[in-house]
Write an enzyme that holds these catalytic residues in place. Structure first.
Site, PDB file in Angstrom:
ATOM      1  N   SER A   1      30.404  38.383  44.668  1.00 53.61           N
ATOM      2  CA  SER A   1      31.481  37.895  45.539  1.00 53.61           C
ATOM      3  C   SER A   1      31.371  38.585  46.887  1.00 53.61           C
ATOM      4  CB  SER A   1      32.844  38.195  44.920  1.00 53.61           C
ATOM      5  OG  SER A   1      33.887  37.943  45.856  1.00 53.61           O
TER       6      SER A   1
ATOM      7  N   TYR B   1      38.239  43.811  40.083  1.00 56.23           N
ATOM      8  CA  TYR B   1      37.313  42.686  40.260  1.00 56.23           C
ATOM      9  C   TYR B   1      36.212  43.039  41.252  1.00 56.23           C
ATOM     10  CZ  TYR B   1      35.606  38.007  41.387  1.00 56.23           C
ATOM     11  OH  TYR B   1      34.802  36.909  41.585  1.00 56.23           O
TER      12      TYR B   1
END
Length: 307
Positions: free
Chosen positions: A187, A200
């Site tokens: 990401s 995350y």
């Protein structure tokens, strides 16, 4: 030359080298896109099968469909059997390719024997480690996360362990055949300190460092291992954001990212996201870590998910 002058010269040289490196990477992406497309039979030359985790929707399903269009048979692995079956039918209808499904919950420990049994002996040319989860839909501070102990366990299993275990299962065959591609989906937020998405973001940093090390170990074996780090992609995880100049549909992003397969061990997957990454990385850390930024970012996600 005085010590002060030496320091200024060295600082300026380093700044020029860093800036020059970023410009060079953008030029390389443009050259690759315009003048060095992948050969038509590139993916089928790697092997018959592609394995995609988290392949029942979003980016995973888009990878499965695109690789099927490229002539590969695909195996999609995800938790929900019903969603897998729907995705398989849609891919087969759209591409005419062969699709195999494996139901497995990557937050669990006991799934890898089942996966191995179903893919053992297959000529796997591509592995896409896409499966991943958020600890909560709305970003929050660590101790504010609901069911925190369970979420920690799930994030480590799904976002970290799944990638390592799938590489452990598939990589030996690729090494023996001296060909293959492993794409590990990270990401854009792994590039910066990201409070309120701490769990995350940290899991995605692991994805990047593991992938970099693994590529250095196996590049001489003819294997490409690359981290793909998108920013905005319209999926269920991002609340199905409306696509725009920065936010891609999953299909658009996958088609774009595959064009940059040979540009190095990391890619943002598109020139747009690469530019966005450069901008985000230029923001001072103290801004990203401020309470004001955290509050506004949290409100942005809340409002986005209400749309």
């Amino acid at each position: 030359m005085t010590l002060t002058e030496i320091i200024f010269v060295l600082t300026g040289t380093c700044a020029i080298l860093v800036f020059g490196g970023k410009i060079a990477s953008l030029i390389m992406m443009l050259i690759t896109k315009l003048f060095c497309p992948l050969p038509e039979a590139f993916f089928t030359s790697l092997g018959k099968w592609a394995v995609i985790t988290g392949g029942s929707d979003g980016i995973g399903r888009a990878y499965a469909e695109e690789l099927s269009k490229q002539g590969m048979s695909v195996i999609i692995i995800s938790r929900n059997q019903e969603k897998l079956d729907r995705a398989a039918k849609k891919i087969e209808l759209n591409t005419g390719g062969k699709v195999k499904v494996i139901a497995a919950d990557f937050t669990k420990d006991d799934i890898y024997g089942h996966i191995t049994e179903n893919i053992e002996g297959l000529d796997i040319g591509v592995l896409v480690n896409n499966v991943g989860i958020l600890p909560s839909q709305i970003p929050c501070k660590l101790l504010e996360t609901s069911d925190l102990e369970e979420r920690i366990y799930d994030i480590v299993n799904c976002n970290v362990k799944s990638m390592v275990k799938m590489c452990r299962i598939v990589l030996p065959g690729m090494q023996q055949r001296r060909r293959g591609v492993i794409l590990n989906v990270s990401s854009g937020i792994a590039k910066i300190p990201c409070p309120i998405y701490t769990l995350y973001a940290a899991s995605k940093v692991f994805v990047e460092r593991f992938s970099q090390g693994l590529q250095a170990e196996y590049i001489s074996k003819g294997i490409i291992i690359q981290t793909v780090a998108p920013f905005g992609v319209s999926t269920a995880m991002t609340g199905h954001q409306k696509p725009d100049m920065v936010t891609f549909t999953a299909e658009e992003f996958v088609r774009s990212s595959l064009k940059y397969l040979k540009t190095g061990d990391q890619t943002y997957g598109s020139i747009t996201h690469t530019l966005l990454g450069r901008i985000v990385q230029s923001i001072p850390t103290w801004v990203l870590q401020s309470e004001t930024f955290q509050h506004h970012f949290q409100e942005y996600v809340k409002n986005r998910d209400r749309r």
